[in-house]
Motif scaffolding. Structure first.
Motif, PDB file in Angstrom:
ATOM      1  N   PRO A  29     -11.331  28.897 -52.769  1.00 39.23           N
ATOM      2  CA  PRO A  29     -11.485  30.072 -53.513  1.00 39.23           C
ATOM      3  C   PRO A  29     -11.813  31.114 -52.437  1.00 39.23           C
ATOM      4  O   PRO A  29     -11.464  32.467 -52.822  1.00 39.23           O
ATOM      5  CB  PRO A  29     -12.671  29.749 -54.356  1.00 39.23           C
ATOM      6  N   ASP A  30     -12.487  31.032 -51.668  1.00 33.92           N
ATOM      7  CA  ASP A  30     -12.786  32.224 -50.761  1.00 33.92           C
ATOM      8  C   ASP A  30     -12.241  32.449 -49.438  1.00 33.92           C
ATOM      9  O   ASP A  30     -11.646  31.164 -48.891  1.00 33.92           O
ATOM     10  CB  ASP A  30     -14.258  32.641 -50.700  1.00 33.92           C
ATOM     11  N   THR A  31     -12.407  33.614 -48.584  1.00 36.14           N
ATOM     12  CA  THR A  31     -11.854  33.497 -47.259  1.00 36.14           C
ATOM     13  C   THR A  31     -12.387  32.358 -46.097  1.00 36.14           C
ATOM     14  O   THR A  31     -11.790  32.292 -45.289  1.00 36.14           O
ATOM     15  CB  THR A  31     -12.036  34.875 -46.824  1.00 36.14           C
ATOM     16  N   LEU A  32     -13.682  32.601 -46.456  1.00 35.34           N
ATOM     17  CA  LEU A  32     -14.376  31.487 -45.184  1.00 35.34           C
ATOM     18  C   LEU A  32     -13.886  30.202 -45.452  1.00 35.34           C
ATOM     19  O   LEU A  32     -13.934  29.659 -44.496  1.00 35.34           O
ATOM     20  CB  LEU A  32     -15.937  31.681 -45.514  1.00 35.34           C
ATOM     21  N   SER A  33     -14.025  29.786 -46.680  1.00 38.87           N
ATOM     22  CA  SER A  33     -13.486  28.284 -46.884  1.00 38.87           C
ATOM     23  C   SER A  33     -11.996  28.077 -46.238  1.00 38.87           C
ATOM     24  O   SER A  33     -11.772  27.214 -45.820  1.00 38.87           O
ATOM     25  CB  SER A  33     -13.425  28.063 -48.333  1.00 38.87           C
ATOM     26  N   ARG A  34     -11.147  29.263 -46.897  1.00 41.35           N
ATOM     27  CA  ARG A  34     -10.002  28.962 -46.286  1.00 41.35           C
ATOM     28  C   ARG A  34      -9.810  29.326 -44.685  1.00 41.35           C
ATOM     29  O   ARG A  34      -8.938  28.613 -44.220  1.00 41.35           O
ATOM     30  CB  ARG A  34      -9.192  30.211 -46.961  1.00 41.35           C
ATOM     31  N   VAL A  88     -14.972  39.407 -42.376  1.00 41.44           N
ATOM     32  CA  VAL A  88     -15.314  38.944 -43.892  1.00 41.44           C
ATOM     33  C   VAL A  88     -16.701  39.033 -44.157  1.00 41.44           C
ATOM     34  O   VAL A  88     -17.339  39.664 -45.193  1.00 41.44           O
ATOM     35  CB  VAL A  88     -14.890  37.414 -44.072  1.00 41.44           C
ATOM     36  N   TYR A  89     -17.766  38.658 -43.094  1.00 42.02           N
ATOM     37  CA  TYR A  89     -19.130  38.683 -43.265  1.00 42.02           C
ATOM     38  C   TYR A  89     -19.635  40.435 -43.331  1.00 42.02           C
ATOM     39  O   TYR A  89     -20.319  40.826 -44.071  1.00 42.02           O
ATOM     40  CB  TYR A  89     -19.849  38.175 -42.217  1.00 42.02           C
ATOM     41  N   GLN A  92     -18.596  41.735 -46.655  1.00 37.09           N
ATOM     42  CA  GLN A  92     -19.237  41.108 -47.933  1.00 37.09           C
ATOM     43  C   GLN A  92     -20.632  42.115 -47.685  1.00 37.09           C
ATOM     44  O   GLN A  92     -21.253  42.379 -48.689  1.00 37.09           O
ATOM     45  CB  GLN A  92     -19.517  40.022 -47.534  1.00 37.09           C
TER      46      GLN A  92
END
Length: 109
Positions: A29-34, A88-89, A92
């Motif tokens: 679902p999110d960029t960090l997981s991807r 990303v960090y 956010q």
């Protein structure tokens, strides 16, 4: 004969890891997981494919190019993942008005 089996197992295992990385990129679902899915199994899968190909070539001139390709992947993938994760960090954090302690430039509105 044994070399062919070992090579095939390495190539197929690496291909399956790359496939799981591709599925993870689409499904997470999110960029960090991807980002995790794009770097960890993809890099290891590529190293396995390159190792299987290197074994199959058995001393061919192109073996050196396979080693260079693997080293380039191992050097660049963590750097790209770190840069994407940091971006990303920061995005956010700035969106929630949280100031990073390591960042000396605070955004004010």
């Amino acid at each position: 004969m044994i070399i062919d089996v070992v090579s095939a197992v390495l190539i197929l295992t690496g291909s399956l890891l790359a496939l799981t990385a591709a599925i993870g990129i689409v499904r997470f679902p999110d960029t960090l997981s991807r980002m995790h899915a794009a770097t960890k199994p993809q890099t290891f899968g590529m190293i396995l494919v390159l190792t299987g190909t290197f074994i199959r070539l058995n001393g061919h001139v192109d073996g050196g190019m396979l080693i260079l390709t693997g080293l380039f992947t191992l050097i660049t993938a963590p750097v790209v993942a770190q840069r994407v994760g940091r971006l990303v960090y920061r995005e956010q954090s700035l969106g929630d008005e949280v100031i990073d302690e390591g960042d000396f430039t605070a955004r004010r509105e």
